[in-house]
Design an enzyme around this catalytic site. Structure first.
Site, PDB file in Angstrom:
ATOM      1  N   GLU A 367       0.855  -1.184   0.000  1.00  0.00           N
ATOM      2  CA  GLU A 367       0.000   0.000   0.000  1.00  0.00           C
ATOM      3  C   GLU A 367       0.893   1.237   0.000  1.00  0.00           C
ATOM      4  O   GLU A 367       1.855   1.316   0.755  1.00  0.00           O
ATOM      5  CB  GLU A 367      -0.908  -0.003   1.229  1.00  0.00           C
ATOM      6  CG  GLU A 367      -1.600   1.310   1.529  1.00  0.00           C
ATOM      7  CD  GLU A 367      -2.471   1.825   0.384  1.00  0.00           C
ATOM      8  OE1 GLU A 367      -2.490   3.047   0.161  1.00  0.00           O
ATOM      9  OE2 GLU A 367      -3.108   0.998  -0.297  1.00  0.00           O
ATOM     10  N   ARG A 441     -18.300   2.386   4.962  1.00  0.00           N
ATOM     11  CA  ARG A 441     -17.196   1.842   4.170  1.00  0.00           C
ATOM     12  C   ARG A 441     -16.041   1.386   5.060  1.00  0.00           C
ATOM     13  O   ARG A 441     -15.406   0.363   4.803  1.00  0.00           O
ATOM     14  CB  ARG A 441     -16.706   2.906   3.182  1.00  0.00           C
ATOM     15  CG  ARG A 441     -15.782   2.382   2.094  1.00  0.00           C
ATOM     16  CD  ARG A 441     -15.459   3.460   1.083  1.00  0.00           C
ATOM     17  NE  ARG A 441     -14.747   2.908  -0.054  1.00  0.00           N
ATOM     18  CZ  ARG A 441     -15.325   2.415  -1.137  1.00  0.00           C
ATOM     19  NH1 ARG A 441     -16.651   2.410  -1.217  1.00  0.00           N
ATOM     20  NH2 ARG A 441     -14.607   1.922  -2.128  1.00  0.00           N
ATOM     21  N   TYR A 550     -29.476   7.058   3.830  1.00  0.00           N
ATOM     22  CA  TYR A 550     -29.821   5.828   4.549  1.00  0.00           C
ATOM     23  C   TYR A 550     -29.008   5.750   5.840  1.00  0.00           C
ATOM     24  O   TYR A 550     -27.924   6.343   5.939  1.00  0.00           O
ATOM     25  CB  TYR A 550     -29.571   4.582   3.691  1.00  0.00           C
ATOM     26  CG  TYR A 550     -28.218   4.496   3.024  1.00  0.00           C
ATOM     27  CD1 TYR A 550     -27.105   4.014   3.703  1.00  0.00           C
ATOM     28  CD2 TYR A 550     -28.063   4.890   1.691  1.00  0.00           C
ATOM     29  CE1 TYR A 550     -25.870   3.923   3.080  1.00  0.00           C
ATOM     30  CE2 TYR A 550     -26.832   4.804   1.062  1.00  0.00           C
ATOM     31  CZ  TYR A 550     -25.738   4.322   1.761  1.00  0.00           C
ATOM     32  OH  TYR A 550     -24.513   4.231   1.142  1.00  0.00           O
ATOM     33  N   ASP A 627     -11.327  -1.545  -9.363  1.00  0.00           N
ATOM     34  CA  ASP A 627     -11.421  -0.271 -10.072  1.00  0.00           C
ATOM     35  C   ASP A 627     -10.251  -0.026 -11.016  1.00  0.00           C
ATOM     36  O   ASP A 627     -10.360   0.796 -11.928  1.00  0.00           O
ATOM     37  CB  ASP A 627     -11.501   0.880  -9.062  1.00  0.00           C
ATOM     38  CG  ASP A 627     -12.888   1.009  -8.448  1.00  0.00           C
ATOM     39  OD1 ASP A 627     -13.808   0.325  -8.922  1.00  0.00           O
ATOM     40  OD2 ASP A 627     -13.044   1.792  -7.491  1.00  0.00           O
TER      41      ASP A 627
END
Length: 725
Positions: A367, A441, A550, A627
């Protein structure tokens, strides 16, 4: 016959100097440690070779291979450090280090110019030292090998335990029995050591002739915990054999007295056996060796990195003072061997790492940020995503912090009218097997991250920015900004929308934007009115705009995302899609929509992008995922789900074909995933177009929804079913 396994290259006897403890070495900053390393090299390695360019070039190329070779060829570093550590283990009688592989009388190294092995037996001034130094040096090498092979801390600890236990068992056996055991053990396990490259006989005290067989370790064969454990047992038995043999005293001068009393195998054996005559003492030795080795492996890795980051010029070296200003055009750097390397520590990368780990396949993940984490707020997880989370074994953790909405409700953002809804109740769950959930998330990421942390098959590194990839005949080399390199069988690029690795497969330019921007965030649930629909996903649609709301995180937070199309052309600046445009666009909304802006967080601006689907995701040994391969608009709520599907499909193809058939793995993965993900990319675009209609198209859409609400609900239900299953 004496045998010993050589774990080092060229070395010389080192006189000890005052210093600190092993614990304190870890606390010393890089500059201080580099200065120490530089002076060590100036003193012990540069003598007589300062201007021999060819010799230094060969030497640096050899020790640049990996941290293990680095320390094998510079044993002086270990002994400078080792003498800092207080010797807690008590030896009843001083024992001669006659079997020591590093500062004892055996010397085995490679000639820097010719590359030929050189063997010699030399006399040293200092002879007495605790036998634990042998064991610490070997254990430190074992720990370093395991560290470079990405073994877990528990696995490393177990290997060191086996090493120490095997040594104790061997040294406590009667001498003849030990030799018998060693002989039979070598017959079974000797394939892990290369054949002896050199044999030589040396004269010693008396008329005894001793043959010394030098073994080299085949590092490439050590690819599993089992193989390293076998090597650990071999080294333990060999070391015990050497410790229980008579010390070899080379006598070149007739007037030099020989310590005949120490030239006795029984004397050496008894000294060690007495030191290990109780379980408490044995346990003390094991714990001391294990702790030291694990700590020193960390020191070795750090030394290797800072040395090659700052001292890489093999052509000229005039002393430690020149190191800080030394640079070369093509720096020498370490190349760590990795079977599967995953680039990107987001949801896609983590899911891929965990998927391989669940299949029993070891992976390493890089990362670029200094910490692993996810930014953003709420996200919707359809049944196809929950199904894969269940297979990965983390669905319960995710659902523990999730909310289970009753409906997805489409509302008119201008009039406030309810247009249609999709029921998410029992029939939905029965049809798809899993519920539709909404989560924060960060909660999804944390579940994936924690599972990877708990797996011994996953190694994660942060602050690693990939700068280049280089295809080799049988591997792919990945280089990072700090000079670290990884020699890989397979690289998975899961580095997101702005993937730096996508261009190596298809250089199709930057992501596509048609001018939409998102402002999103969360507020505490008690700040929201009941009119917001706290049990549903509310989808407020209007001309070139929409609002999604939501509850998330067990109903404690309320997620909101406002999306609109800017009137300015999108570019690389933040001058389009501003807060002022946000307020202007939503000012035409109903009372509820306008009131929402007061609670909407506007400190995070997210331009909306996607890409046109590719026909191929791989090149050579590099493959795209998530992605990086198929970024999509958020309107279908399928970004995370499609990344998880990628991870599962890639792992399944790898298990089916094996690591030697990379082409077959990628071909099957692409055949399964490209058609499906391409349809989802287009589906997300279609939903956005439908939701953002204006003028006559909006009026026709709304009229249709009012007349056939039930039918529309069923049609949308069928449409989405293709992507949820």
């Amino acid at each position: 016959m004496e045998e010993h396994s050589s774990l080092n290259g060229n070395f010389k006897y080192v006189r000890m100097h005052s210093a600190t403890s092993i614990n304190e070495i870890l606390e010393v900053n890089d500059i201080q440690r580099l200065d120490h390393l530089a002076r060590m090299f100036a003193k012990y390695q540069m003598t007589g070779k300062r201007y021999e360019t060819k010799a230094w070039h060969a030497y640096f190329r050899r020790i640049a291979a990996n941290p293990i070779i680095f320390y094998q060829n510079n044993a002086a570093l270990f002994y400078e450090d080792n003498q800092y550590e207080s010797e807690n283990f008590e030896v009843t009688d001083p024992t001669l280090i006659h079997g020591d592989l590093h500062i004892g009388q055996f010397h085995y190294y490679l000639n820097d110019i010719s590359g030929e092995p050189v063997f010699s037996v030399r006399q040293h001034k200092k002879k007495l030292a605790p036998f634990t130094w042998d064991l610490k040096r070997l254990a430190a090498n074992l720990a370093l090998i395991a560290y470079c092979q990405c073994f877990s801390d528990n696995e490393i600890s177990e290997i060191l335990e086996v090493f120490a236990q095997q040594y104790i068992r061997s040294v406590l056996l009667p001498y003849k029995n030990m030799l018998t055991q060693k002989s039979s053990h070598d017959i079974k396990q000797s394939h892990h050591l290369k054949p002896p490259p050199l044999q030589k006989q040396c004269s010693i005290i008396g008329s005894l002739k001793v043959e010394h067989r030098m073994h080299e370790i085949d590092w490439q064969s050590i690819d599993s915990v089992k193989s390293l454990m076998i090597l650990a047992e071999q080294l333990a038995i060999t070391t015990a054999h050497l410790h229980c043999q008579p010390p070899i005293t080379v006598c070149s001068m007739p007037d030099v007295p020989n310590l005949m009393i120490e030239n006795n195998a029984d004397c050496c054996t008894r000294a060690i056996q007495t030191s290990l005559n109780s379980y408490v003492k044995q346990r003390q030795l094991i714990d001391e060796i294990r702790l030291f080795a694990i700590m020193y492996a960390e020191i070795a890795e750090r030394d290797f990195q800072i040395f090659f980051k700052n001292f890489r010029n093999e052509r000229i070296f005039k002393g430690p003072d020149t190191l800080m200003n030394t640079q070369i055009q093509h720096p020498l750097a370490n190349a760590r061997r990795v079977a599967i390397l995953i680039i990107g520590g987001g949801i896609g990368g983590m899911a891929t790492a965990l998927s391989f780990a669940r299949a029993g396949i070891r992976v390493r993940l890089l990362e670029k940020n200094t910490e692993l984490g996810e930014v953003g707020a709420g996200m919707q997880l359809a049944p196809n995503c929950s199904r894969l989370l269940d297979r990965l074994g983390i669905l319960q953790q995710v659902q523990a912090n999730a909310v289970f909405p009753k409906q997805i409700v489409w509302m008119d953002a201008l009039s406030g009218e309810r247009l249609t809804c999709i029921d998410l109740g029992k029939k939905f769950v029965k049809k798809f097997g899993y519920p539709y959930i909404v989560v924060h998330r960060a909660d999804l990421f944390q579940a994936l991250h924690q599972a990877c942390l708990e797996s011994s098959m996953v190694t994660m590194e942060t602050n690693r920015t990939v700068t280049s990839v280089d295809e080799r005949p049988k591997s792919i080399m990945v280089e990072c900004a700090d000079g670290m390199r990884y020699d890989c069988d397979m690289v998975v690029a899961a580095d997101g929308l702005w993937s730096s690795l996508r261009k190596f497969v298809c250089d199709d330019g930057p992501p596509i934007s048609v001018g939409y921007v998102t402002y999103r965030g969360t507020v505490k649930i008690d700040q929201v009115s009941k009119e917001a629909g706290l049990e549903n996903v509310q989808f407020w649609i209007g001309p070139n705009m929409h609002l999604v709301q939501y509850p998330i995180r067990r109903g404690e937070l309320f997620n909101q995302a406002a999306v609109f199309k800017s009137k300015r052309l999108p570019d690389d600046t933040d001058r389009w899609g501003t807060k002022e445009e946000l307020n202007e666009t939503f000012s035409v909304g109903c009372e509820h929509v306008k009131n929402t802006l007061e609670l909407l967080q506007t400190n995070f601006r997210w331009p909306v992008y996607d890409r046109n689907p590719l026909s191929k995701w791989s090149r050579g040994r590099l493959v795209l995922l998530g992605d990086a391969a198929h970024p999509m608009l958020q309107y279908a709520a399928q970004g995370a789900a499609q990344a998880l599907e990628d991870a599962w499909a890639l792992t399944a193809a790898y298990k089916k074909h094996g690591p030697s058939k990379i082409d077959a793995i990628f071909r099957e993965y692409e055949q399964e995933r490209i058609p499906r993900s391409s349809k989802v990319v287009q589906f997300a675009r279609d939903i956005g177009t439908y939701a953002h209609q204006n003028g006559m198209e909006k009026m026709a859409r709304d009229a249709t929804l009012r007349l056939i609400i039930l039918l529309t609900s069923q049609l949308l239900y069928v449409k989405r079913r293709n992507y949820y299953e």
